[in-house]
Motif scaffolding. Structure first.
Motif, mmCIF file in Angstrom:
data_model
loop_
_atom_site.group_PDB
_atom_site.id
_atom_site.type_symbol
_atom_site.label_atom_id
_atom_site.label_comp_id
_atom_site.label_asym_id
_atom_site.label_seq_id
_atom_site.Cartn_x
_atom_site.Cartn_y
_atom_site.Cartn_z
ATOM 1 N N SER A 235 -53.177 43.552 58.065
ATOM 2 C CA SER A 235 -52.778 44.942 58.271
ATOM 3 C C SER A 235 -53.988 45.729 58.752
ATOM 4 O O SER A 235 -54.924 45.969 57.991
ATOM 5 C CB SER A 235 -52.247 45.549 56.972
ATOM 6 O OG SER A 235 -52.090 46.946 57.126
ATOM 7 N N ILE A 236 -53.949 46.122 60.012
ATOM 8 C CA ILE A 236 -55.051 46.877 60.600
ATOM 9 C C ILE A 236 -55.242 48.197 59.849
ATOM 10 O O ILE A 236 -56.357 48.578 59.504
ATOM 11 C CB ILE A 236 -54.795 47.165 62.100
ATOM 12 C CG1 ILE A 236 -54.636 45.868 62.887
ATOM 13 C CG2 ILE A 236 -55.902 48.030 62.681
ATOM 14 C CD1 ILE A 236 -55.843 44.989 62.946
ATOM 15 N N SER A 237 -54.137 48.897 59.563
ATOM 16 C CA SER A 237 -54.274 50.200 58.900
ATOM 17 C C SER A 237 -54.869 50.037 57.506
ATOM 18 O O SER A 237 -55.754 50.808 57.125
ATOM 19 C CB SER A 237 -52.929 50.922 58.839
ATOM 20 O OG SER A 237 -51.984 50.186 58.097
ATOM 21 N N ALA A 238 -54.427 49.041 56.740
ATOM 22 C CA ALA A 238 -54.985 48.828 55.396
ATOM 23 C C ALA A 238 -56.472 48.496 55.490
ATOM 24 O O ALA A 238 -57.286 49.031 54.722
ATOM 25 C CB ALA A 238 -54.239 47.710 54.673
ATOM 26 N N TYR A 239 -56.834 47.659 56.450
ATOM 27 C CA TYR A 239 -58.240 47.283 56.634
ATOM 28 C C TYR A 239 -59.088 48.512 56.991
ATOM 29 O O TYR A 239 -60.139 48.742 56.403
ATOM 30 C CB TYR A 239 -58.364 46.218 57.728
ATOM 31 C CG TYR A 239 -59.797 45.938 58.105
ATOM 32 C CD1 TYR A 239 -60.593 45.101 57.336
ATOM 33 C CD2 TYR A 239 -60.373 46.555 59.209
ATOM 34 C CE1 TYR A 239 -61.919 44.870 57.668
ATOM 35 C CE2 TYR A 239 -61.694 46.332 59.549
ATOM 36 C CZ TYR A 239 -62.457 45.488 58.773
ATOM 37 O OH TYR A 239 -63.774 45.272 59.098
ATOM 38 N N LEU A 240 -58.610 49.313 57.954
ATOM 39 C CA LEU A 240 -59.394 50.466 58.403
ATOM 40 C C LEU A 240 -59.516 51.526 57.308
ATOM 41 O O LEU A 240 -60.590 52.101 57.117
ATOM 42 C CB LEU A 240 -58.782 51.071 59.669
ATOM 43 C CG LEU A 240 -58.903 50.227 60.933
ATOM 44 C CD1 LEU A 240 -58.155 50.891 62.092
ATOM 45 C CD2 LEU A 240 -60.347 49.978 61.307
ATOM 46 N N TYR A 241 -58.419 51.789 56.604
ATOM 47 C CA TYR A 241 -58.489 52.769 55.516
ATOM 48 C C TYR A 241 -59.427 52.283 54.417
ATOM 49 O O TYR A 241 -60.240 53.045 53.894
ATOM 50 C CB TYR A 241 -57.101 53.061 54.934
ATOM 51 C CG TYR A 241 -56.278 54.012 55.754
ATOM 52 C CD1 TYR A 241 -56.760 55.272 56.116
ATOM 53 C CD2 TYR A 241 -54.998 53.673 56.176
ATOM 54 C CE1 TYR A 241 -55.996 56.156 56.863
ATOM 55 C CE2 TYR A 241 -54.224 54.554 56.923
ATOM 56 C CZ TYR A 241 -54.732 55.782 57.271
ATOM 57 O OH TYR A 241 -53.980 56.664 58.013
ATOM 58 N N ARG A 242 -59.326 51.017 54.058
ATOM 59 C CA ARG A 242 -60.180 50.467 52.993
ATOM 60 C C ARG A 242 -61.645 50.508 53.423
ATOM 61 O O ARG A 242 -62.511 50.919 52.662
ATOM 62 C CB ARG A 242 -59.751 49.037 52.681
ATOM 63 C CG ARG A 242 -60.707 48.230 51.830
ATOM 64 C CD ARG A 242 -60.611 48.465 50.348
ATOM 65 N NE ARG A 242 -59.280 48.375 49.862
ATOM 66 C CZ ARG A 242 -58.868 47.575 48.906
ATOM 67 N NH1 ARG A 242 -59.730 46.774 48.335
ATOM 68 N NH2 ARG A 242 -57.637 47.575 48.505
ATOM 69 N N ALA A 243 -61.932 50.071 54.656
ATOM 70 C CA ALA A 243 -63.313 50.063 55.140
ATOM 71 C C ALA A 243 -63.880 51.484 55.199
ATOM 72 O O ALA A 243 -65.041 51.712 54.848
ATOM 73 C CB ALA A 243 -63.387 49.400 56.518
ATOM 74 N N THR A 244 -63.051 52.436 55.619
ATOM 75 C CA THR A 244 -63.492 53.834 55.693
ATOM 76 C C THR A 244 -63.774 54.376 54.295
ATOM 77 O O THR A 244 -64.813 55.004 54.060
ATOM 78 C CB THR A 244 -62.437 54.700 56.410
ATOM 79 O OG1 THR A 244 -62.227 54.169 57.727
ATOM 80 C CG2 THR A 244 -62.886 56.148 56.509
ATOM 81 N N LYS A 245 -62.866 54.121 53.379
ATOM 82 C CA LYS A 245 -63.059 54.585 52.000
ATOM 83 C C LYS A 245 -64.327 53.982 51.406
ATOM 84 O O LYS A 245 -65.148 54.688 50.809
ATOM 85 C CB LYS A 245 -61.853 54.206 51.144
ATOM 86 C CG LYS A 245 -61.986 54.625 49.698
ATOM 87 C CD LYS A 245 -60.774 54.194 48.892
ATOM 88 C CE LYS A 245 -60.952 54.517 47.431
ATOM 89 N NZ LYS A 245 -59.832 54.000 46.637
ATOM 90 N N ASN A 246 -64.518 52.672 51.594
ATOM 91 C CA ASN A 246 -65.714 52.016 51.064
ATOM 92 C C ASN A 246 -66.990 52.582 51.679
ATOM 93 O O ASN A 246 -67.982 52.795 50.974
ATOM 94 C CB ASN A 246 -65.643 50.502 51.284
ATOM 95 C CG ASN A 246 -64.620 49.834 50.396
ATOM 96 O OD1 ASN A 246 -64.169 50.404 49.409
ATOM 97 N ND2 ASN A 246 -64.235 48.631 50.754
ATOM 98 N N SER A 247 -66.958 52.832 52.982
ATOM 99 C CA SER A 247 -68.137 53.409 53.639
ATOM 100 C C SER A 247 -68.440 54.793 53.086
ATOM 101 O O SER A 247 -69.602 55.133 52.837
ATOM 102 C CB SER A 247 -67.926 53.504 55.152
ATOM 103 O OG SER A 247 -67.935 52.234 55.735
ATOM 104 N N CYS A 248 -67.399 55.584 52.881
ATOM 105 C CA CYS A 248 -67.593 56.929 52.322
ATOM 106 C C CYS A 248 -68.192 56.848 50.922
ATOM 107 O O CYS A 248 -69.144 57.567 50.600
ATOM 108 C CB CYS A 248 -66.268 57.678 52.267
ATOM 109 S SG CYS A 248 -65.613 58.147 53.872
ATOM 110 N N LEU A 249 -67.625 55.985 50.111
ATOM 111 C CA LEU A 249 -68.113 55.860 48.734
ATOM 112 C C LEU A 249 -69.551 55.336 48.708
ATOM 113 O O LEU A 249 -70.359 55.785 47.897
ATOM 114 C CB LEU A 249 -67.188 54.958 47.920
ATOM 115 C CG LEU A 249 -65.779 55.517 47.700
ATOM 116 C CD1 LEU A 249 -64.912 54.511 46.969
ATOM 117 C CD2 LEU A 249 -65.811 56.845 46.978
#
Length: 183
Positions: free
Chosen positions: A72-86
């Protein structure tokens, strides 16, 4: 609110295997604003949010043929973005004070000595990572650089998430001791 636009299997292949920059550019442009807005909701800094969104999309391009394995591209991108922010928040990279209040410090921070020391430290870290066993190094880079979950990294490597966890523990322990010696 806009949503991440998924890719067709053909588009994923064109990006992952064909390295088609035109298809990736369209993917980047369609999803950048969504990721930037999502990052902004976490970090509350427009420039930082733009950097995070760009970096996440750039890491996606750098996945190469492993990009095909992302379900899932959207799940991957949202997760990666959230992790980068955190990670940014955790490392206190984001400054909530105006840059003008730091302008005298910025010049000192960018001195040749500081840049040289930071470059030397990065080389030490890269050298320490290169001393890890191949499987441990792969697990470490997938989780820490590409910000895959243990499950995603395990699927990519053909091992269980628990084994990925063990590799990460071993990597952190070894890196701690290797880098501690160099201090």
């Amino acid at each position: 609110m806009q949503e991440i636009q998924e890719l067709t299997d053909e588009q994923k292949l064109m990006i992952a295997i064909g390295r088609d920059e035109h298809v990736f550019k369209q993917f980047f442009l369609r999803n950048f604003v969504v990721l930037k807005d999502y990052a902004f909701s976490i970090v509350r800094d427009d420039l930082q949010a733009e950097d995070i969104a760009s970096e996440v999309l750039w890491r996606t391009w750098n996945l190469g043929d492993r990009f095909i394995e992302v379900k899932s591209i959207s799940a991957y991108l949202y997760r990666a973005t959230k992790n980068s922010c955190l990670n940014q928040l955790r490392n206190k990279v984001i400054q909530y004070e105006p840059v003008s209040s730091h302008k005298d410090n910025l010049i000192d921070d960018l001195s040749p000595e500081t840049l040289l020391l930071s470059n030397e430290r990065m080389q030490e870290i890269e050298g320490a990572i290169n001393q890890l066993s191949p499987k441990t190094k792969e697990a470490f880079l997938l989780v820490k650089d590409y910000q895959l979950t243990y499950k995603e990294a395990g699927e990519s490597m053909g091992i269980s998430p628990k084994t990925v966890d063990r590799h990460i523990q071993l990597a952190l322990k070894k890196l701690y001791f290797l880098l501690k010696e160099k201090k």
